[in-house]
Design a protein around this motif. Structure first.
Motif, mmCIF file in Angstrom:
data_model
loop_
_atom_site.group_PDB
_atom_site.id
_atom_site.type_symbol
_atom_site.label_atom_id
_atom_site.label_comp_id
_atom_site.label_asym_id
_atom_site.label_seq_id
_atom_site.Cartn_x
_atom_site.Cartn_y
_atom_site.Cartn_z
ATOM 1 N N MET A 18 27.923 38.175 34.207
ATOM 2 C CA MET A 18 29.013 37.724 35.065
ATOM 3 C C MET A 18 30.338 38.192 34.482
ATOM 4 N N SER A 19 31.174 38.797 35.316
ATOM 5 C CA SER A 19 32.443 39.330 34.839
ATOM 6 C C SER A 19 33.442 38.206 34.612
ATOM 7 N N LEU A 20 34.407 38.483 33.732
ATOM 8 C CA LEU A 20 35.447 37.513 33.418
ATOM 9 C C LEU A 20 36.454 37.419 34.555
ATOM 10 N N THR A 21 36.974 36.235 34.763
ATOM 11 C CA THR A 21 38.112 36.095 35.661
ATOM 12 C C THR A 21 39.362 36.511 34.908
ATOM 13 N N ILE A 22 40.426 36.807 35.654
ATOM 14 C CA ILE A 22 41.696 37.175 35.027
ATOM 15 C C ILE A 22 42.178 36.053 34.119
ATOM 16 N N SER A 23 42.024 34.810 34.575
ATOM 17 C CA SER A 23 42.473 33.664 33.781
ATOM 18 C C SER A 23 41.708 33.563 32.467
ATOM 19 N N SER A 24 40.375 33.721 32.531
ATOM 20 C CA SER A 24 39.567 33.648 31.318
ATOM 21 C C SER A 24 39.902 34.779 30.354
ATOM 22 N N ALA A 25 40.105 35.974 30.905
ATOM 23 C CA ALA A 25 40.449 37.125 30.076
ATOM 24 C C ALA A 25 41.783 36.909 29.364
ATOM 25 N N LYS A 26 42.751 36.326 30.079
ATOM 26 C CA LYS A 26 44.051 36.043 29.462
ATOM 27 C C LYS A 26 43.919 35.018 28.347
#
Length: 301
Positions: free
Chosen positions: A1-9
């Protein structure tokens, strides 16, 4: 599952926050007393192993000193041998000392080494008897006895205190990029083996190596105020005042005395941290907030 922008930040923020600490601690020595829940719970055991491996990978030098009281007690019970304590110390006759050496130097030590190695690290297990690492002598106690003219000497067997350390084997392991894992068993001039409190061994090793940090994992959040709030940054003067007013008492006192002796003996800071928290070691050294109580010689805050 790919990261969300929020999780990546969030991940990026954590890494950026850790970077100055990593830069500061490259080449520095950290002595970690490993015990309590962190040695029993599978999730916590694995998170601890990954913590010390990451420390080594980014250039720090972790040294692990471990206890094993519950494991010793469990085996003694299975063998049908009663356990007696005096002032929190296990009375250790020759038969009990044999069990201590089997559990600390064998079972527990090798389990920690295997755990670190399976997670991708390179750990080597030692006891204080290896390469004459820990020279010890019997720890004796006295108590007043109205029927005697002098205090009564209490013999609790093969319980010891550190006399001297020969850390050359630790230096060799660090230079070879290994993580030393040390069981707190010392040897006397008479060749007798002694069981030594793991906190005290960790503190002494930290002092001799002039470690950057001494870290004591506990089953509590750290040093608490009388209202139950975590006290994060303390200096030696404040700690002594907390002891005098009765805020620090009971089972926390030996750890506090160990931490104080370490910082007064040349260790930069001592930390009493909550080993029940996943990745407690990394959170304490690589984040702004930490997860325990930091103790220094002078006011740094």
């Amino acid at each position: 599952m790919s990261l969300t922008i929020s999780s990546a930040k969030n991940i990026a923020h954590v890494l950026i926050e850790a970077l100055p600490y990593i830069n500061r601690y490259v080449g520095k020595t950290f002595v970690i007393k490993y015990g309590g829940n962190a040695m029993i719970d599978e999730t916590l055991k694995n998170s601890f192993a990954r913590d010390v491996i990451l420390m080594k990978r980014v250039g720090m030098n972790p040294i692990v000193v471990h206890g094993g009281g519950p494991q010793i007690g469990h085996l003694l019970k299975r063998l049908g041998k009663e356990t007696e304590f005096f002032q929190g110390m296990r009375v250790t006759d020759s038969d009990t000392m044999d069990v201590v050496q089997m559990v600390l130097g064998g079972l527990v030590n090798k389990e920690i080494v295997t755990l670190i190695n399976r997670q991708g690290g390179a750990a080597v297990g030692l006891t204080g008897k290896d390469a004459d690492l820990i020279r010890a002598r019997q720890l004796t106690f006295t108590r007043d006895n109205p029927e005697m003219n002098a205090p009564e000497i209490i013999d609790i067997g093969h319980v010891g205190e550190v006399v001297s350390l020969n850390t050359s084997v630790i230096d060799l392991l660090i230079q070879g990029d290994f993580i030393p894992v040390i069981a707190p068993i010392g040897v006397g001039d008479d060749g007798q083996s002694y069981n030594i409190n793991a906190d005290l061994v960790a503190g002494k090793i930290a002092q001799v190596l002039k470690a950057e940090k001494l870290m004591l994992l506990t089953n509590t959040a750290g040093v608490l105020s009388q209202s139950g709030e975590l006290l994060t940054g303390l200096n030696a003067t404040r700690v002594k005042a907390l002891i005098e007013e009765g805020t620090i008492k009971g089972g926390m006192l030996p750890k506090i005395h160990c931490a104080l002796e370490a910082v007064q003996g040349g260790v930069q800071t001592a930390h009493i941290i909550d080993g029940r928290v996943e990745h407690a070691v990394l959170l304490e050294i690589l984040t702004d907030e930490g997860v325990g109580t930091l103790i220094s010689r002078q006011d740094r805050f």
